[in-house]
Design a protein around this motif. Structure first.
Motif, short mmCIF file in Angstrom:
data_model
loop_
_atom_site.label_atom_id
_atom_site.label_comp_id
_atom_site.label_asym_id
_atom_site.label_seq_id
_atom_site.Cartn_x
_atom_site.Cartn_y
_atom_site.Cartn_z
N UNK A 13 -39.38 7.41 43.64
CA UNK A 13 -38.04 6.79 44.20
C UNK A 13 -37.15 7.08 43.36
N UNK A 14 -36.01 7.80 43.92
CA UNK A 14 -34.90 8.26 42.79
C UNK A 14 -33.63 8.40 43.59
N UNK A 15 -33.27 7.40 44.60
CA UNK A 15 -32.02 7.29 45.32
C UNK A 15 -31.11 6.10 45.01
N UNK A 16 -31.31 5.76 43.72
CA UNK A 16 -30.46 4.49 43.60
C UNK A 16 -29.04 5.03 42.90
N UNK A 17 -28.17 4.20 42.85
CA UNK A 17 -26.83 4.42 42.00
C UNK A 17 -26.75 4.00 40.84
N UNK A 26 -31.29 8.50 35.93
CA UNK A 26 -32.30 9.59 36.15
C UNK A 26 -32.27 10.79 35.65
N UNK A 27 -30.86 11.08 35.42
CA UNK A 27 -30.65 12.38 34.45
C UNK A 27 -30.64 12.44 33.01
N UNK A 28 -30.55 11.09 32.59
CA UNK A 28 -30.67 10.80 31.26
C UNK A 28 -31.61 11.42 30.37
N UNK A 52 -40.01 13.76 46.69
CA UNK A 52 -38.96 12.90 45.82
C UNK A 52 -38.04 12.38 46.86
N UNK A 53 -37.61 11.21 46.76
CA UNK A 53 -36.46 10.81 47.49
C UNK A 53 -35.30 10.74 46.67
N UNK A 54 -34.21 11.36 46.84
CA UNK A 54 -33.25 11.56 46.10
C UNK A 54 -31.90 11.28 46.78
N UNK A 55 -30.83 11.15 46.05
CA UNK A 55 -29.39 11.16 46.59
C UNK A 55 -28.65 12.35 46.58
N UNK A 56 -29.16 13.31 45.76
CA UNK A 56 -28.47 14.46 45.45
C UNK A 56 -29.42 15.73 45.01
N UNK A 100 -41.38 4.46 40.75
CA UNK A 100 -39.82 4.36 40.71
C UNK A 100 -39.58 5.61 39.53
N UNK A 101 -38.40 5.92 39.80
CA UNK A 101 -38.16 7.24 39.12
C UNK A 101 -37.38 6.90 37.62
N UNK A 102 -37.33 5.67 37.44
CA UNK A 102 -36.98 5.10 36.26
C UNK A 102 -38.17 4.67 35.15
#
Length: 188
Positions: A13-17, A26-28, A52-56, A100-102
């Motif tokens: 789950x990687x689609x948060x703001x 998630x890019x950190x 992967x569910x992503x926003x970008x 969760x992606x984090x």
């Protein structure tokens, strides 16, 4: 690790703001790789199919090798929209592990344990009395999960469906990243 008897998909789950983090968390960088890469690697190492569910595209690319990418254009409406997007794509699977992606410190053995135990309802890891993530859901809860709305996940179903709580020796199930300083406090 023994292979899974049941075909189980994994969803990062990687689609948060990342509002509290101040930039796309998630890019950190964590241990030389993007944070989301570690979550995806946990699922890969556990032998799950990874979606992967992503926003970008940038976040999806940072996750490394994946079996599929699901874009969720409604992510701003909350976590439930990412669950629905993945469920629609994976409805035929007997089990889905929601990572969760984090959360870069979850052990692959923990993922395998909850996925293997998920026969009905939900399977949730518990570390020293506290429920954590990832959560595994079985096919019998998918229809109910599609009715979830807002910025909530499967936890709203814990009292509505059979839930198996599995004790694990994995502090990573409680360790997520919300703020930049959290990266230095992770238990891995």
């Amino acid at each position: 690790m023994a292979p899974l008897e049941v075909k189980c998909a994994g969803v990062v789950l990687a689609a948060g703001g990342s509002a509290r983090f101040g930039s796309q968390k998630l890019l950190a960088n964590f241990k030389g790789r993007p944070l989301v890469w570690h979550a995806a690697e946990t699922l890969r190492s556990a032998g799950l199919e990874t979606y992967i569910v992503v926003n970008s595209r940038e976040v999806a690319s940072a996750a490394g090798r994946v079996d599929g990418i699901i874009y969720n254009p409604w992510w701003r409406q909350g976590l439930s929209t990412s669950l629905k997007a993945a469920l629609i794509a994976l409805y035929q699977k007997k089990c889905i592990v929601w990572m969760p992606g984090d959360m870069p410190c979850v052990k692959p053995d923990t993922v395998l344990k909850i996925a293997s135990a998920c026969k009905s309802g939900l399977a949730v890891p518990v570390y020293r009395g506290a429920r954590g993530n990832p959560v595994a859901s079985c096919r019998d809860v998918y229809a109910l999960a599609l009715g979830i709305t807002g910025d909530v996940g499967l936890r709203v179903l814990l009292n509505a469906v059979p839930t198996l709580s599995l004790e694990v020796e994995d502090a990573g199930v409680l360790a997520d990243v919300d703020f930049p300083g959290d990266l230095q406090r992770l238990p891995c």
